[in-house]
Write a protein that holds these residues in place. Structure first.
Motif, PDB file in Angstrom:
ATOM      1  N   CYS A 136       0.852  -1.179   0.000  1.00 44.02           N
ATOM      2  CA  CYS A 136       0.000   0.000   0.000  1.00 44.02           C
ATOM      3  C   CYS A 136       0.895   1.239   0.000  1.00 44.02           C
ATOM      4  O   CYS A 136       2.054   1.187   0.425  1.00 44.02           O
ATOM      5  N   ALA A 137       0.337   2.320  -0.492  1.00 44.64           N
ATOM      6  CA  ALA A 137       1.084   3.556  -0.658  1.00 44.64           C
ATOM      7  C   ALA A 137       0.168   4.740  -0.409  1.00 44.64           C
ATOM      8  O   ALA A 137      -1.049   4.651  -0.607  1.00 44.64           O
ATOM      9  N   ALA A 138       0.777   5.857  -0.001  1.00 48.54           N
ATOM     10  CA  ALA A 138       0.007   7.059   0.312  1.00 48.54           C
ATOM     11  C   ALA A 138       0.627   8.276  -0.366  1.00 48.54           C
ATOM     12  O   ALA A 138       1.849   8.362  -0.539  1.00 48.54           O
ATOM     13  N   ARG A 139      -0.234   9.184  -0.783  1.00 51.55           N
ATOM     14  CA  ARG A 139       0.234  10.457  -1.344  1.00 51.55           C
ATOM     15  C   ARG A 139      -0.631  11.566  -0.758  1.00 51.55           C
ATOM     16  O   ARG A 139      -1.841  11.398  -0.611  1.00 51.55           O
ATOM     17  N   PRO A 140      -0.008  12.723  -0.416  1.00 52.50           N
ATOM     18  CA  PRO A 140      -0.741  13.795   0.279  1.00 52.50           C
ATOM     19  C   PRO A 140      -1.530  14.687  -0.674  1.00 52.50           C
ATOM     20  O   PRO A 140      -1.397  15.913  -0.654  1.00 52.50           O
ATOM     21  N   TYR A 141      -2.341  14.058  -1.506  1.00 54.98           N
ATOM     22  CA  TYR A 141      -3.185  14.778  -2.447  1.00 54.98           C
ATOM     23  C   TYR A 141      -4.556  14.117  -2.477  1.00 54.98           C
ATOM     24  O   TYR A 141      -4.704  12.974  -2.084  1.00 54.98           O
ATOM     25  N   TYR A 142      -5.529  14.833  -3.000  1.00 58.03           N
ATOM     26  CA  TYR A 142      -6.908  14.343  -2.927  1.00 58.03           C
ATOM     27  C   TYR A 142      -7.125  13.079  -3.745  1.00 58.03           C
ATOM     28  O   TYR A 142      -7.766  12.130  -3.308  1.00 58.03           O
ATOM     29  N   THR A 143      -6.581  13.069  -4.963  1.00 61.33           N
ATOM     30  CA  THR A 143      -6.876  11.959  -5.875  1.00 61.33           C
ATOM     31  C   THR A 143      -5.730  10.958  -5.926  1.00 61.33           C
ATOM     32  O   THR A 143      -4.563  11.311  -5.792  1.00 61.33           O
ATOM     33  N   SER A 144      -6.082   9.701  -6.138  1.00 61.96           N
ATOM     34  CA  SER A 144      -5.071   8.675  -6.298  1.00 61.96           C
ATOM     35  C   SER A 144      -4.531   8.708  -7.731  1.00 61.96           C
ATOM     36  O   SER A 144      -5.119   9.329  -8.613  1.00 61.96           O
ATOM     37  N   ARG A 145      -3.426   8.035  -7.933  1.00 67.06           N
ATOM     38  CA  ARG A 145      -2.762   7.965  -9.239  1.00 67.06           C
ATOM     39  C   ARG A 145      -2.366   6.524  -9.543  1.00 67.06           C
ATOM     40  O   ARG A 145      -2.276   5.694  -8.647  1.00 67.06           O
ATOM     41  N   ARG A 146      -2.099   6.256 -10.808  1.00 68.60           N
ATOM     42  CA  ARG A 146      -1.757   4.904 -11.231  1.00 68.60           C
ATOM     43  C   ARG A 146      -0.264   4.612 -11.233  1.00 68.60           C
ATOM     44  O   ARG A 146       0.138   3.474 -11.502  1.00 68.60           O
ATOM     45  N   TYR A 147       0.572   5.631 -10.965  1.00 63.46           N
ATOM     46  CA  TYR A 147       2.000   5.441 -11.098  1.00 63.46           C
ATOM     47  C   TYR A 147       2.679   5.471  -9.735  1.00 63.46           C
ATOM     48  O   TYR A 147       2.407   6.338  -8.915  1.00 63.46           O
ATOM     49  N   SER A 148       3.602   4.531  -9.534  1.00 60.50           N
ATOM     50  CA  SER A 148       4.243   4.398  -8.223  1.00 60.50           C
ATOM     51  C   SER A 148       5.028   5.655  -7.854  1.00 60.50           C
ATOM     52  O   SER A 148       5.116   6.008  -6.672  1.00 60.50           O
ATOM     53  N   TYR A 149       5.571   6.364  -8.833  1.00 63.98           N
ATOM     54  CA  TYR A 149       6.385   7.540  -8.513  1.00 63.98           C
ATOM     55  C   TYR A 149       5.547   8.704  -7.984  1.00 63.98           C
ATOM     56  O   TYR A 149       6.079   9.697  -7.502  1.00 63.98           O
ATOM     57  N   ASP A 150       4.231   8.606  -8.061  1.00 60.70           N
ATOM     58  CA  ASP A 150       3.346   9.645  -7.533  1.00 60.70           C
ATOM     59  C   ASP A 150       3.104   9.496  -6.031  1.00 60.70           C
ATOM     60  O   ASP A 150       2.469  10.350  -5.434  1.00 60.70           O
ATOM     61  N   TYR A 151       3.591   8.412  -5.433  1.00 57.85           N
ATOM     62  CA  TYR A 151       3.330   8.135  -4.032  1.00 57.85           C
ATOM     63  C   TYR A 151       4.568   8.382  -3.182  1.00 57.85           C
ATOM     64  O   TYR A 151       5.684   8.044  -3.578  1.00 57.85           O
ATOM     65  N   ASP A 152       4.355   8.959  -1.997  1.00 55.84           N
ATOM     66  CA  ASP A 152       5.449   9.355  -1.128  1.00 55.84           C
ATOM     67  C   ASP A 152       5.777   8.320  -0.055  1.00 55.84           C
ATOM     68  O   ASP A 152       6.909   8.278   0.417  1.00 55.84           O
ATOM     69  N   TYR A 153       4.803   7.563   0.372  1.00 56.11           N
ATOM     70  CA  TYR A 153       4.987   6.654   1.501  1.00 56.11           C
ATOM     71  C   TYR A 153       4.568   5.253   1.098  1.00 56.11           C
ATOM     72  O   TYR A 153       3.568   5.063   0.393  1.00 56.11           O
ATOM     73  N   TRP A 154       5.320   4.265   1.612  1.00 56.83           N
ATOM     74  CA  TRP A 154       5.091   2.866   1.249  1.00 56.83           C
ATOM     75  C   TRP A 154       5.167   1.968   2.472  1.00 56.83           C
ATOM     76  O   TRP A 154       5.949   2.212   3.399  1.00 56.83           O
ATOM     77  N   GLY A 155       4.354   0.918   2.455  1.00 55.27           N
ATOM     78  CA  GLY A 155       4.481  -0.123   3.458  1.00 55.27           C
ATOM     79  C   GLY A 155       5.534  -1.132   3.063  1.00 55.27           C
ATOM     80  O   GLY A 155       6.169  -1.010   2.012  1.00 55.27           O
ATOM     81  N   GLN A 156       5.701  -2.149   3.893  1.00 49.97           N
ATOM     82  CA  GLN A 156       6.755  -3.150   3.675  1.00 49.97           C
ATOM     83  C   GLN A 156       6.295  -4.287   2.767  1.00 49.97           C
ATOM     84  O   GLN A 156       7.110  -5.090   2.318  1.00 49.97           O
ATOM     85  N   GLY A 157       5.004  -4.371   2.505  1.00 48.67           N
ATOM     86  CA  GLY A 157       4.480  -5.378   1.600  1.00 48.67           C
ATOM     87  C   GLY A 157       3.969  -6.617   2.321  1.00 48.67           C
ATOM     88  O   GLY A 157       4.419  -6.947   3.416  1.00 48.67           O
ATOM     89  N   THR A 158       3.032  -7.306   1.684  1.00 39.94           N
ATOM     90  CA  THR A 158       2.509  -8.568   2.199  1.00 39.94           C
ATOM     91  C   THR A 158       2.373  -9.534   1.025  1.00 39.94           C
ATOM     92  O   THR A 158       1.921  -9.157  -0.057  1.00 39.94           O
ATOM     93  N   GLN A 159       2.793 -10.777   1.240  1.00 44.93           N
ATOM     94  CA  GLN A 159       2.811 -11.767   0.169  1.00 44.93           C
ATOM     95  C   GLN A 159       1.433 -12.395  -0.009  1.00 44.93           C
ATOM     96  O   GLN A 159       0.811 -12.838   0.960  1.00 44.93           O
ATOM     97  N   VAL A 160       0.993 -12.441  -1.255  1.00 46.42           N
ATOM     98  CA  VAL A 160      -0.223 -13.160  -1.624  1.00 46.42           C
ATOM     99  C   VAL A 160       0.176 -14.263  -2.596  1.00 46.42           C
ATOM    100  O   VAL A 160       0.811 -13.991  -3.617  1.00 46.42           O
ATOM    101  N   THR A 161      -0.188 -15.493  -2.258  1.00 45.28           N
ATOM    102  CA  THR A 161       0.108 -16.632  -3.114  1.00 45.28           C
ATOM    103  C   THR A 161      -1.181 -17.373  -3.416  1.00 45.28           C
ATOM    104  O   THR A 161      -1.907 -17.760  -2.501  1.00 45.28           O
ATOM    105  N   VAL A 162      -1.471 -17.527  -4.714  1.00 47.10           N
ATOM    106  CA  VAL A 162      -2.684 -18.203  -5.159  1.00 47.10           C
ATOM    107  C   VAL A 162      -2.283 -19.498  -5.845  1.00 47.10           C
ATOM    108  O   VAL A 162      -1.581 -19.478  -6.863  1.00 47.10           O
ATOM    109  N   SER A 163      -2.729 -20.608  -5.297  1.00 45.91           N
ATOM    110  CA  SER A 163      -2.377 -21.908  -5.874  1.00 45.91           C
ATOM    111  C   SER A 163      -3.454 -22.353  -6.862  1.00 45.91           C
ATOM    112  O   SER A 163      -4.631 -22.047  -6.700  1.00 45.91           O
ATOM    113  N   SER A 164      -3.009 -23.093  -7.861  1.00 42.92           N
ATOM    114  CA  SER A 164      -3.950 -23.553  -8.886  1.00 42.92           C
ATOM    115  C   SER A 164      -4.566 -24.886  -8.514  1.00 42.92           C
ATOM    116  O   SER A 164      -4.160 -25.543  -7.565  1.00 42.92           O
TER     117      SER A 164
END
Length: 124
Positions: A96-124
């Protein structure tokens, strides 16, 4: 300054569901738009979903539309990603990521803050 911490990842069978949560610290969470991104090893982070300050406007990547839902609870300083009808190709680390503006954006470089991530694994 906003600090983010994701949770809710795990292993699920194809067709199953997961709900990711992202808890934010700081009193300014409500004035940050939020995004979810995913990243596979050796690849760039890709946009998954975004939501504005109030939750009134959302964005989705084409391949998750109709399956994933982003939402937020500003009283709890938390943003969620409900993931349904999961596919093996959804397997990734989700950030997840946060940017101090009203609208969200599709590009990672538009975001200022990031979490450490969580793994999602989907088995077939």
């Amino acid at each position: 300054q906003v600090q983010l911490a994701e949770s809710g990842g795990g292993l699920v069978q194809a067709g199953g569901s997961l709900r990711l949560s992202c808890a934010a610290s700081g009193r300014t969470f409500s004035i940050h738009s939020m995004g979810w991104f995913c990243q596979a090893p050796g690849k760039e982070r890709e946009f998954v979903a975004g939501i504005d300050w109030t939750g009134g406007s959302t964005l989705y990547a084409d391949d998750v539309k109709g399956r994933f839902t982003i939402s937020r609870d500003n009283a709890k300083n938390t943003v969620y990603l409900q993931m349904n009808s999961l596919k093996p190709e959804d397997t990734n680390v989700y950030y997840c990521a946060a940017r101090p503006y009203y609208t969200s954006r599709r590009y990672s470089y538009d975001y200022d803050y990031w979490g450490q991530g969580t793994q999602v694994t989907v088995s077939s």
